[in-house]
Structure formats: C-alpha cells, structure tokens
Design a protein around this motif. Structure first.
Motif, mmCIF file in Angstrom:
data_model
loop_
_atom_site.group_PDB
_atom_site.id
_atom_site.type_symbol
_atom_site.label_atom_id
_atom_site.label_comp_id
_atom_site.label_asym_id
_atom_site.label_seq_id
_atom_site.Cartn_x
_atom_site.Cartn_y
_atom_site.Cartn_z
ATOM 1 N N ILE A 274 0.856 -1.182 0.000
ATOM 2 C CA ILE A 274 0.000 0.000 0.000
ATOM 3 C C ILE A 274 0.894 1.233 0.000
ATOM 4 O O ILE A 274 1.903 1.279 0.706
ATOM 5 C CB ILE A 274 -0.906 0.031 1.249
ATOM 6 C CG1 ILE A 274 -1.744 -1.242 1.355
ATOM 7 C CG2 ILE A 274 -1.775 1.288 1.272
ATOM 8 C CD1 ILE A 274 -2.729 -1.447 0.247
ATOM 9 N N GLY A 275 0.524 2.249 -0.772
ATOM 10 C CA GLY A 275 1.246 3.518 -0.753
ATOM 11 C C GLY A 275 0.298 4.663 -0.506
ATOM 12 O O GLY A 275 -0.871 4.484 -0.162
ATOM 13 N N ALA A 276 0.797 5.873 -0.685
ATOM 14 C CA ALA A 276 -0.060 7.042 -0.594
ATOM 15 C C ALA A 276 -1.108 6.991 -1.703
ATOM 16 O O ALA A 276 -0.827 6.540 -2.807
ATOM 17 C CB ALA A 276 0.773 8.318 -0.709
ATOM 18 N N GLU A 277 -2.316 7.447 -1.401
ATOM 19 C CA GLU A 277 -3.378 7.489 -2.406
ATOM 20 C C GLU A 277 -3.207 8.748 -3.259
ATOM 21 O O GLU A 277 -3.674 9.827 -2.894
ATOM 22 C CB GLU A 277 -4.754 7.477 -1.727
ATOM 23 C CG GLU A 277 -5.169 6.119 -1.221
ATOM 24 C CD GLU A 277 -5.617 5.181 -2.348
ATOM 25 O OE1 GLU A 277 -5.592 5.588 -3.523
ATOM 26 O OE2 GLU A 277 -5.988 4.047 -2.045
ATOM 27 N N ARG A 278 -2.514 8.583 -4.388
ATOM 28 C CA ARG A 278 -2.268 9.717 -5.282
ATOM 29 C C ARG A 278 -2.577 9.315 -6.713
ATOM 30 O O ARG A 278 -2.482 8.141 -7.084
ATOM 31 C CB ARG A 278 -0.816 10.184 -5.181
ATOM 32 C CG ARG A 278 -0.416 10.685 -3.795
ATOM 33 C CD ARG A 278 0.987 11.276 -3.779
ATOM 34 N NE ARG A 278 1.348 11.647 -2.417
ATOM 35 C CZ ARG A 278 2.432 11.227 -1.774
ATOM 36 N NH1 ARG A 278 3.280 10.416 -2.394
ATOM 37 N NH2 ARG A 278 2.680 11.611 -0.536
ATOM 38 N N SER A 279 -2.900 10.311 -7.523
ATOM 39 C CA SER A 279 -3.166 10.063 -8.940
ATOM 40 C C SER A 279 -1.861 9.753 -9.650
ATOM 41 O O SER A 279 -0.787 10.261 -9.266
ATOM 42 C CB SER A 279 -3.821 11.280 -9.585
ATOM 43 O OG SER A 279 -5.060 11.567 -8.963
ATOM 44 N N PRO A 280 -1.899 8.939 -10.716
ATOM 45 C CA PRO A 280 -0.678 8.682 -11.488
ATOM 46 C C PRO A 280 -0.109 9.974 -12.073
ATOM 47 O O PRO A 280 -0.859 10.906 -12.389
ATOM 48 C CB PRO A 280 -1.160 7.741 -12.604
ATOM 49 C CG PRO A 280 -2.425 7.141 -12.084
ATOM 50 C CD PRO A 280 -3.056 8.193 -11.224
ATOM 51 N N LEU A 281 1.193 10.025 -12.188
ATOM 52 C CA LEU A 281 1.835 11.173 -12.832
ATOM 53 C C LEU A 281 1.654 11.076 -14.344
ATOM 54 O O LEU A 281 1.576 9.981 -14.901
ATOM 55 C CB LEU A 281 3.325 11.204 -12.477
ATOM 56 C CG LEU A 281 3.641 11.471 -11.003
ATOM 57 C CD1 LEU A 281 5.121 11.251 -10.724
ATOM 58 C CD2 LEU A 281 3.223 12.879 -10.599
ATOM 59 N N PRO A 282 1.570 12.220 -15.028
ATOM 60 C CA PRO A 282 1.396 12.198 -16.490
ATOM 61 C C PRO A 282 2.526 11.422 -17.162
ATOM 62 O O PRO A 282 3.695 11.528 -16.769
ATOM 63 C CB PRO A 282 1.440 13.681 -16.869
ATOM 64 C CG PRO A 282 1.069 14.411 -15.626
ATOM 65 C CD PRO A 282 1.611 13.593 -14.498
ATOM 66 N N GLN A 283 2.170 10.641 -18.164
ATOM 67 C CA GLN A 283 3.149 9.815 -18.865
ATOM 68 C C GLN A 283 3.203 10.206 -20.338
ATOM 69 O O GLN A 283 2.181 10.309 -21.002
ATOM 70 C CB GLN A 283 2.783 8.341 -18.746
ATOM 71 C CG GLN A 283 2.847 7.805 -17.336
ATOM 72 C CD GLN A 283 4.247 7.848 -16.743
ATOM 73 O OE1 GLN A 283 5.220 7.439 -17.374
ATOM 74 N NE2 GLN A 283 4.360 8.372 -15.537
ATOM 75 N N ASP A 284 4.404 10.479 -20.819
ATOM 76 C CA ASP A 284 4.649 10.667 -22.244
ATOM 77 C C ASP A 284 6.024 10.099 -22.533
ATOM 78 O O ASP A 284 6.668 9.526 -21.659
ATOM 79 C CB ASP A 284 4.531 12.144 -22.658
ATOM 80 C CG ASP A 284 5.475 13.056 -21.864
ATOM 81 O OD1 ASP A 284 6.589 12.604 -21.488
ATOM 82 O OD2 ASP A 284 5.120 14.218 -21.620
ATOM 83 N N ALA A 285 6.486 10.258 -23.756
ATOM 84 C CA ALA A 285 7.757 9.644 -24.157
ATOM 85 C C ALA A 285 8.936 10.169 -23.343
ATOM 86 O O ALA A 285 9.955 9.484 -23.212
ATOM 87 C CB ALA A 285 7.995 9.880 -25.647
ATOM 88 N N ALA A 286 8.795 11.384 -22.806
ATOM 89 C CA ALA A 286 9.913 11.987 -22.074
ATOM 90 C C ALA A 286 9.868 11.696 -20.572
ATOM 91 O O ALA A 286 10.814 12.013 -19.851
ATOM 92 C CB ALA A 286 9.916 13.496 -22.299
ATOM 93 N N ALA A 287 8.785 11.099 -20.082
ATOM 94 C CA ALA A 287 8.641 10.875 -18.646
ATOM 95 C C ALA A 287 9.580 9.768 -18.178
ATOM 96 O O ALA A 287 9.576 8.672 -18.738
ATOM 97 C CB ALA A 287 7.198 10.509 -18.317
ATOM 98 N N PRO A 288 10.397 10.022 -17.150
ATOM 99 C CA PRO A 288 11.269 8.958 -16.632
ATOM 100 C C PRO A 288 10.452 7.771 -16.119
ATOM 101 O O PRO A 288 9.335 7.941 -15.628
ATOM 102 C CB PRO A 288 12.015 9.646 -15.479
ATOM 103 C CG PRO A 288 11.877 11.111 -15.730
ATOM 104 C CD PRO A 288 10.556 11.288 -16.417
#
Length: 362
Positions: A107-121
């Motif tokens: 279980i982790g913090a309840e947070r929304s996923p970070l935006p993902q694109d080709a440049a996202a690590p």
C-alpha cells in the motif's frame, strides 16, 4: 553463522523524549540516536504516537486480509499495477535470486498517477492508486491512518537525525515536503516444515530512508552485526530482534547511508520463516524523499566525517542517490512479473535482463 539472542543487543529509544519539549531529554535522545544509527542502524522505538487500540486495529486488519480466499486476494494482485501496489503470493517476491516465503499486500499514498509521455522517466510510474479488496471496508481507513501516524513519527525522527549529524533540524524537510514516498507492506509469513527453505525474506538492505516495523508476537527478524563486542573481525553474526510490546523496530535505509557517506549504516537483515503450523505477521512502513529528490551528500562535522566508512559497494546492489531511480531499481529486481509487464522498455537500463528480473535486493 553464529546468532545472538539477547534482546538487549539492540538499544531501546523513546521518541517522546524528543517530542517532550524538555531540552535535556531531547539532547539525550539525539545522542543515543546518533550512537544507534552509526553503529548498528537498528533499534527499538517506544512513544511513537500510536495508541494500543490503533496497533490492535492494524494487526486485526492484517489478519482479516490474509483470511480472505485466494480468489479475493488475487483480485488485487500486484501484477495488475504499474505502481507495484497490491497482493503478492508466497514465493512470488524474490530476494537475491531466491523466493521469499511470505504473502503480502503493498500500500502507498493514495495519489493520482503522474502524467506519462515519451519523455517521462520510468520512475514516475511508481506513483498511483492502491488496490483495495472488496468486502473489507475497514482495511483502507485503518491502513491509511497507520501510514499517517508513522509518517508523523518519521518526521520527528528525521529532525532528530539532522541534529545528530550536526545539521539544522529542518535539513531534510524540503526533500520530504508534500509528496514523500510512503509505502506499507502488510506481511504474513506462513510456517514451514523442517527441511524446507527458511527464507521468509532473504538478506537485504532497505532502499528508502527509514523503516518502521510493527511485529506481532512471533519472532523471526534477524539483523546482521558485522562488528562489535564479541564479534570476531570479519566474522559477523545474526542478531535476533524479537517483538517487544509497545515498540517498533526502526532501521535505516540506503538513502541515509548515501547521504552520510556511510557514517549512518543501512544494515542487512532477513526474516526466518516460523516453524510449521505457526504464523508471523508484520507491518513494515518505509518513508523516502519525493520521487524526484536527489539529495547532495551532507557536510558532516569533522569528527563525524572522520568516522564515515564510505558507502557499501555491492555489485549486486548498486546504490543510486536519486530517490525514484533507486526505488525503481529495487522494485524491478523483486517483482519480475510487474517488471516485465510494465517496465520492459527500461529493464536493461536498470541492469535487469528479460526473463531474469530478480537478482538483487528487495
């Protein structure tokens, strides 16, 4: 390998000494914390802010989850989550190439996923929602409240550690502001028959900053002491860390070893499976800086700098100063099914081969 069984080998600290507002008690706590963190990296902690009723509720919630049917537990299996959240069956997690005999829910913090694109690590994929089993409505509030309680306790510990290292008390605050990495593992260790592997979880260091461990009444945790009184040079020994009522076990992770150039120690530990027909429960909480944090090495006071041992160099476990990259490294090597499903594009970058995604530490 020799084993020490005396509980007194690990020091017992009381966090209420630091939060009391009494300057003498605070100074004594900081001194004792410095000694424990430098020499062994493991200690017991009392007075951390949880009531006995909250502790009982957390352990009961753990029992309730593991009493679910296999079908109910597998409905929230980690293999469905790119964020490494959810259930893992016994034998599905790997430490140093061997299967751990434990089942768990992460279980982790309840947070929304970070935006993902080709440049996202790739490490940005670690943030996201949890998976909660149907039919246990009390599990979510109980575990998230526990996570909040221990996050506050960890904040006090970090302030005390900063003072212990000759830093301003708020030295670590910015790195943990707003979105620290909060991670709970609720773990069940089934008993094993004589002759079976006793690896509940194999020898490893924790990849984060601090770990706060709640144990039930069954022992099994062991800490590797590589030097100290009664230890022959180069020999080392396992120290049992049995449950003590009203306490947590605290240990330091790789982040603090890196920041202090080894003055603070992230210590190897393991869990030995209980005997057949005996179970063990534990709830581990890991706190790390924000995923994007890359902390510079601390400038220690001269006396402490002279005692810094340098960072352990293990070819099986390279340490990375960047939080997200270091955490992702550990997850990829421990959870091959998730790694190959959601991270196939970066496995080689992290030194993990396809079909062989589990060769190092948790």
């Amino acid at each position: 390998m020799p084993t020490a069984t005396l509980t007194s080998v690990l020091p017992i600290l009381d966090l209420s000494d630091f939060t009391s507002g009494d300057a003498e008690r605070q100074a004594t706590f900081v001194t004792r914390l410095r000694e424990a963190a430098h020499h062994g990296g493991f200690f017991y902690l009392r007075g951390y802010g949880a009531s006995p009723a909250q502790v009982d509720a957390v352990l009961q919630a753990a029992r309730d989850f593991f009493a679910l049917s296999d079908e109910q537990k597998h409905a929230v299996h980690m293999a469905q989550s790119p964020h490494f959240r959810g259930y893992t069956a016994a034998g599905d997690e790997i430490t140093r190439g061997e299967r751990d005999w434990r089942e768990q829910i992460d279980i982790g913090a309840e947070r929304s996923p970070l935006p993902q694109d080709a440049a996202a690590p790739a490490w940005t994929r670690l943030q996201g929602p949890n998976q909660w089993p149907a039919g246990l409505p009390h599990l979510k509030p109980t575990l998230l409240a526990w996570q909040d309680t221990l996050t506050e306790a960890t904040s006090h510990l970090l302030h005390a550690l900063a003072l212990a290292l000759g830093q301003p008390e708020d030295r670590f605050d910015a790195a943990f502001a707003d979105t620290p990495v909060q991670h709970l593992k609720v773990i069940h260790y089934p008993g094993r028959a004589q002759g079976e592997s006793r690896q509940g979880v194999g020898p490893h260091k924790d990849s984060g900053c601090l770990t706060l461990l709640l144990q039930d009444t069954q022992a099994g945790l062991q800490v590797w002491e590589r030097d100290g009184p009664g230890v022959a040079p180069g020999a080392g020994r396992w120290i049992d860390a049995p449950p003590l009522p009203g306490t947590l076990i605290i240990n330091l992770g790789e982040v603090l070893e890196i920041l202090s150039n080894g003055y603070l120690r992230a210590t190897i530990h393991q869990v030995v499976s209980p005997p057949q027909h005996v179970d063990r429960l534990s709830v581990a909480f890991f706190l790390s800086p924000r995923l994007d944090a890359e902390l510079p090495e601390l400038v220690l006071p001269p006396a402490q700098a002279a005692q810094a041992r340098g960072v352990d160099r293990d070819p099986q476990n390279p340490l990375i100063a960047h939080t997200g990259r270091n955490l992702l490294k550990g997850r990829l090597r421990s959870h091959p099914e998730v790694a190959e499903r959601f991270y196939a594009d970066v496995l080689e970058t992290y030194g993990v081969k396809r079909g062989d995604a589990a060769r190092a530490y948790v």
